[in-house]
Design a protein around this motif. Structure first.
Motif, short mmCIF file in Angstrom:
data_model
loop_
_atom_site.label_atom_id
_atom_site.label_comp_id
_atom_site.label_asym_id
_atom_site.label_seq_id
_atom_site.Cartn_x
_atom_site.Cartn_y
_atom_site.Cartn_z
N GLU A 35 -1.90 12.15 -5.78
CA GLU A 35 -1.08 13.21 -5.19
C GLU A 35 -0.35 12.71 -3.94
N LEU A 36 -1.01 11.86 -3.16
CA LEU A 36 -0.35 11.25 -2.00
C LEU A 36 0.77 10.31 -2.44
N VAL A 37 0.54 9.56 -3.51
CA VAL A 37 1.57 8.66 -4.03
C VAL A 37 2.82 9.46 -4.40
N GLU A 38 2.61 10.58 -5.08
CA GLU A 38 3.77 11.40 -5.48
C GLU A 38 4.42 12.07 -4.28
N TYR B 256 4.70 10.67 -1.33
CA TYR B 256 5.47 9.65 -0.62
C TYR B 256 6.58 9.03 -1.48
N CYS B 257 6.34 8.93 -2.79
CA CYS B 257 7.25 8.16 -3.64
C CYS B 257 7.91 8.96 -4.76
N GLY B 258 7.59 10.23 -4.88
CA GLY B 258 8.15 11.02 -5.97
C GLY B 258 7.24 11.03 -7.19
N ARG B 259 7.61 11.83 -8.16
CA ARG B 259 6.78 12.03 -9.35
C ARG B 259 6.61 10.71 -10.10
N LEU B 260 5.39 10.46 -10.54
CA LEU B 260 5.10 9.24 -11.30
C LEU B 260 5.68 9.34 -12.70
N GLY B 261 6.22 8.22 -13.18
CA GLY B 261 6.81 8.19 -14.50
C GLY B 261 5.77 8.23 -15.60
N LYS B 262 6.18 8.65 -16.77
CA LYS B 262 5.28 8.72 -17.91
C LYS B 262 4.75 7.33 -18.25
N ASN B 263 3.44 7.27 -18.54
CA ASN B 263 2.75 6.01 -18.92
C ASN B 263 2.68 4.99 -17.78
N THR B 264 2.80 5.46 -16.53
CA THR B 264 2.54 4.56 -15.40
C THR B 264 1.09 4.08 -15.48
N LYS B 265 0.88 2.80 -15.36
CA LYS B 265 -0.47 2.24 -15.49
C LYS B 265 -1.27 2.48 -14.20
N ILE C 289 0.87 -1.19 0.00
CA ILE C 289 0.00 0.00 0.00
C ILE C 289 0.90 1.23 0.00
N ILE C 290 0.82 2.05 -1.04
CA ILE C 290 1.71 3.20 -1.16
C ILE C 290 1.00 4.52 -0.86
N ALA C 291 -0.30 4.49 -0.66
CA ALA C 291 -1.04 5.69 -0.24
C ALA C 291 -2.36 5.24 0.36
N GLN D 240 -9.11 13.90 -17.43
CA GLN D 240 -8.29 15.04 -17.80
C GLN D 240 -7.02 15.12 -16.93
N PHE D 241 -7.17 14.83 -15.65
CA PHE D 241 -6.02 14.84 -14.74
C PHE D 241 -4.99 13.80 -15.16
N LEU D 242 -5.43 12.59 -15.48
CA LEU D 242 -4.52 11.53 -15.89
C LEU D 242 -3.83 11.88 -17.21
#
Length: 496
Positions: free
Chosen positions: A294-297, A299-308, A274-276, A322-324
């Motif tokens: 936003e909580l994931v980022e 705790y873990c940093g910016r999400l990479g492009k095309n993260t599923k 569980i990461i968030a 739109q956010f995604l």
């Protein structure tokens, strides 16, 4: 057959080290080493100087985490374990904090417990248990520590608040509460007999409690009424709890409407960490995707492009899509299935019906729909339909009254056909088409092996089906502790 010889009356010789009585692969050693790595300098500075010594927070953290792993949440039971269970004796370092100390520490240190959860995520990343390539989000209703019977309406709250104000000003406390004492309270005459009886019951209870010399309890009881009044301004529901005013009536998985909170988790697909997590008052999940990511980022940093990003149909919303897209993430969210025809069957809801909505043609230039009989349906108004989080555009027929097929087209008494259309952007259409492919279906199905088992784990294995604390901030702290325990147990199992 012989029995093994016991030595009931022999003097007990315990080993000099209590760890000799605990198996070497017990999870308590992971809990011990994990908490020892935490930074408690803020607490050490706070408690420096003169005064009665306090229990070090590392001891209470170890005991609380281990108790949550074991599915124990009652502070009294935890205090008993510290006195009787060798695992808890080891973690408590020969100290025996009482139940109130344990309860107050959990209640007053929400920020610390949130950091504990965050550190479990960091620990999982360090040992390679988090991949950050694919994650799933899901929500689940957890019952509040309140009964459905301890609720009052907004009008009844006005009467109760008015009575308590007068009682405090005039010191009106009597053994029997009569109608005459409530007649002057605003809105009392407008209540029905059941409402008046509920008001009498609550006011009598609060009068009894205000006779109590414990000022802390008095202020808590009065605060519940004020908080319930504030919550009634935010929410449109009819009933509000005086036990936990911040809880909401929410439908659970079994279809029962009860007081509870909506818990949210995001699980990484690599090993189910569980990461968030969060707790909210929303009755649906549509507005929780963005806060989770936003909580994931955080705790873990910016999400990479095309993260599923996988989520069920409860998260389908134009703003989420739109956010995604803005974050350049790869969503896998199916469309919500409309089951309204099962509750209220109508012929036009059958896809094979000659007047099904799919047989109506949309004219974008004129913003009208053309029916199978070449009649015109024009835009009438926008509205929210039931629990749907999005507005729907309603189109009404203008030639229906003269149509010979009007009662075959609809079962409305006036014979006028209506269409309720949810606005669909090009991005949503693209997502809908993607979710029809076999690859997308296969990726989405992986949720069943990650986020859904995580929810089942803490609800069944850790017996977390009901909060024991009250208030939004307190239940968030309790849920952080649960998720921290889940992560540590997952790390321990994966390392074995």
């Amino acid at each position: 057959m012989a029995f093994i010889q016991s030595s009931k009356d022999q003097t007990w010789l315990l080993p000099p080290d209590i760890r000799d009585m605990i198996s070497s692969d017990h999870i308590c050693y992971l809990v011990d080493s994990f908490v020892e790595e935490l930074d408690f300098s803020e607490f050490e500075d706070r408690y420096a100087g003169a005064g009665h010594p306090a229990y070090h927070p590392r001891i209470l953290c170890k005991v609380l985490i281990q108790a949550m792993i074991d599915g124990i949440r009652s502070s009294r039971t935890i205090a008993r374990c510290v006195r009787e269970n060798v695992v808890y004796m080891y973690l408590a370092e020969k100290l025996t904090p009482d139940f109130r100390t344990i309860s107050d520490f959990r209640k007053d240190n929400g920020d610390l417990i949130r950091e504990i959860f965050k550190n479990t995520v960091n620990a999982a990343r360090e040992v390679g248990s988090v991949g950050m390539e694919q994650m799933s989000i899901d929500g689940s209703v957890v019952k509040a520590s309140a009964s459905n019977n301890s609720t009052v309406t907004r009008n009844e709250l006005d009467v109760i608040e008015d009575y308590i104000d007068k009682m405090l000003k005039e010191s009106i406390v009597t053994d029997e509460l009569e109608d005459e004492q409530l007649q002057d309270c605003r809105g009392y005459d407008q209540l029905d007999e059941n409402g008046k009886n509920r008001v009498k019951s609550v006011c009598k209870k609060y009068a009894d409690k205000l006779n109590n010399t414990n000022q802390d309890k008095n202020s808590r009881y009065l605060n519940n009424v004020k908080v319930a009044k504030q919550e009634s301004d935010k929410d449109t529901t009819k009933g509000f709890s005086l036990t936990d005013p911040e809880s909401r009536f929410i439908k659970n998985k079994k279809g029962r409407i009860e007081l509870g909170y909506n818990t949210q988790i995001t699980v990484d697909h690599k090993e189910g960490i569980i990461i968030a997590n969060d707790v909210c008052q929303d009755r649906n999940d549509a507005h929780q995707l963005k806060p989770q990511l936003e909580l994931v980022e955080k705790y873990c940093g910016r999400l990479g492009k095309n993260t599923k990003i996988c989520a069920d149909s409860g998260y389908i919303h134009e703003k989420n899509i739109q956010f995604l897209k803005q974050k350049e993430l790869d969503p896998y969210i199916p469309e919500q299935i409309d089951n309204s025809y099962k509750k209220n069957p109508k012929p036009e809801n059958n896809a094979e019906h000659p007047y099904h909505v799919s047989r109506f043609i949309y004219d974008e230039q004129r913003d009208v729909y053309i029916c199978p009989e070449n009649g015109i349906l024009t835009f009438s108004y926008e509205s929210y339909d039931g629990d749907r989080p999005e507005k729907r555009r309603v189109y009404r027929g203008i030639h229906c009254r003269d149509c010979k097929s009007k009662y075959q087209c609809t079962n409305r008494k006036d014979g006028i056909r209506q269409l309720k259309i949810t606005y669909v952007s090009e991005d949503r259409k693209h997502l809908r088409d993607k979710m029809k492919t076999e690859q997308a279906k296969r990726i989405f199905e992986q949720r069943k092996h990650t986020v859904e088992p995580a929810i089942g784990n803490y609800k069944q294995n850790l017996r977390f089906t009901e909060f024991i604390t009250r208030g939004l901030n307190s239940v968030k702290t309790e849920f952080n502790l649960v998720c921290a325990a889940v992560n540590l147990k997952k790390i321990w199992m994966n390392s074995g």
